[in-house]
Write an enzyme that holds these catalytic residues in place. Structure first.
Site, PDB file in Angstrom:
ATOM      1  N   ARG A  81       0.856  -1.182   0.000  1.00  0.00           N
ATOM      2  CA  ARG A  81       0.000   0.000   0.000  1.00  0.00           C
ATOM      3  C   ARG A  81       0.892   1.232   0.000  1.00  0.00           C
ATOM      4  O   ARG A  81       1.478   1.591   1.012  1.00  0.00           O
ATOM      5  CB  ARG A  81      -0.921  -0.004   1.233  1.00  0.00           C
ATOM      6  N   ALA A  93     -10.315  -7.106  -0.660  1.00  0.00           N
ATOM      7  CA  ALA A  93     -11.188  -5.937  -0.614  1.00  0.00           C
ATOM      8  C   ALA A  93     -11.088  -5.159  -1.914  1.00  0.00           C
ATOM      9  O   ALA A  93     -10.176  -5.373  -2.721  1.00  0.00           O
ATOM     10  CB  ALA A  93     -10.813  -5.039   0.566  1.00  0.00           C
ATOM     11  N   GLU A 110     -14.514  -9.105  -6.051  1.00  0.00           N
ATOM     12  CA  GLU A 110     -13.181  -8.878  -5.491  1.00  0.00           C
ATOM     13  C   GLU A 110     -12.560 -10.174  -4.977  1.00  0.00           C
ATOM     14  O   GLU A 110     -11.355 -10.391  -5.114  1.00  0.00           O
ATOM     15  CB  GLU A 110     -13.259  -7.846  -4.359  1.00  0.00           C
ATOM     16  N   GLU A 114      -9.015 -11.200  -6.550  1.00  0.00           N
ATOM     17  CA  GLU A 114      -7.803 -11.102  -5.735  1.00  0.00           C
ATOM     18  C   GLU A 114      -7.265 -12.447  -5.277  1.00  0.00           C
ATOM     19  O   GLU A 114      -6.047 -12.601  -5.136  1.00  0.00           O
ATOM     20  CB  GLU A 114      -8.056 -10.202  -4.517  1.00  0.00           C
ATOM     21  N   GLU A 162      -1.605  -5.707  -7.169  1.00  0.00           N
ATOM     22  CA  GLU A 162      -2.263  -7.000  -7.009  1.00  0.00           C
ATOM     23  C   GLU A 162      -1.390  -8.160  -7.479  1.00  0.00           C
ATOM     24  O   GLU A 162      -1.583  -9.292  -7.047  1.00  0.00           O
ATOM     25  CB  GLU A 162      -3.588  -7.010  -7.757  1.00  0.00           C
TER      26      GLU A 162
END
Length: 225
Positions: A81, A93, A110, A114, A162
């Site tokens: 992040r 998320a 999602e 993911e 990702e």
């Protein structure tokens, strides 16, 4: 003074999602996903005040749960992040950025994108307004059970942050311990894990339907429409 405040019960703990009158609205900054909005708000006896906040479309998170060796395990992912400058542990998320998509369908999307999973059973676990003073992000956290792998041919092609996602199954008890010990810091993940731990102790009786009302998001959408 607060020691003399009246006593209440759980029935008193109802939030009122009604905005105060806005005198003026401007947008000092427009970004790729988020804008900075400045509003002058009439607080009545509190006077007219100016407040800045960052807009947000809302988000969903998924606590995917399965039994392994007789114990419930949750799937966490480690992801970079940049805004926070860290590789953090989170629940899968994503943003509510598809017009007209119900939140639980966004959560299912999602989960598939993911971590390549689908789920047969969906419930609302908790709702979170991450920073109501400056960042009105509403996050709905779902509990997903009855998990299946996405067919290889249908797997999502991940890119950017990702691409570096690292999935890990951890027992729910260990994950709750990590949250309480300060080893997990993501807000939605903390809320999801702690609520799951409490709900499990109550036989999951606190779970809500997958399409349960979401007052905070509904009010914010009405305010910004």
């Amino acid at each position: 003074m607060s020691l003399d405040a009246p006593r209440g019960t759980g029935a008193d703990l109802v939030e009122e999602w009604t905005p105060e009158p806005v005198v003026e609205t401007t947008t000092p900054f427009e970004g790729i996903i988020f804008d900075v909005v400045r509003e002058r708000v009439d607080l009545g006896a509190g006077g007219v005040v100016t407040r800045d906040f960052v807009t947000h479309p809302g988000a969903v998170a998924v606590l995917a749960l399965r039994e392994l060796e007789g114990a419930p395990h949750v799937l966490l992912i480690r992801q970079y992040r940049h805004a926070s400058g860290g590789h953090v542990w989170e629940l899968p998320a994503g943003l509510l950025d598809v017009d007209g998509e119900p939140p639980w369908e966004a959560a299912a999307r999602e989960l598939a994108e993911e971590v390549d999973l689908t789920a047969d059973e969906w419930h609302v676990l908790a709702d979170d307004v991450t920073s109501p003073g400056a960042f009105p992000e509403t996050v709905r956290i779902f509990l997903a059970r009855g998990l299946h792998e996405v067919a290889a041919a249908d797997a999502h092609q991940r890119t950017a942050e990702e691409l570096g996602i690292r999935p890990l199954w951890v027992s729910l008890d260990d994950a709750v311990d990590a949250a309480l010990d300060g080893r997990i810091s993501n807000s939605a993940t903390l809320v999801g894990l702690l609520c799951a731990g409490l709900s499990r102790g109550r036989g999951w009786s606190t779970l809500r339907p997958h399409d349960a009302p979401w007052p905070a998001r509904e009010a914010q959408r009405a305010q910004r429409s």
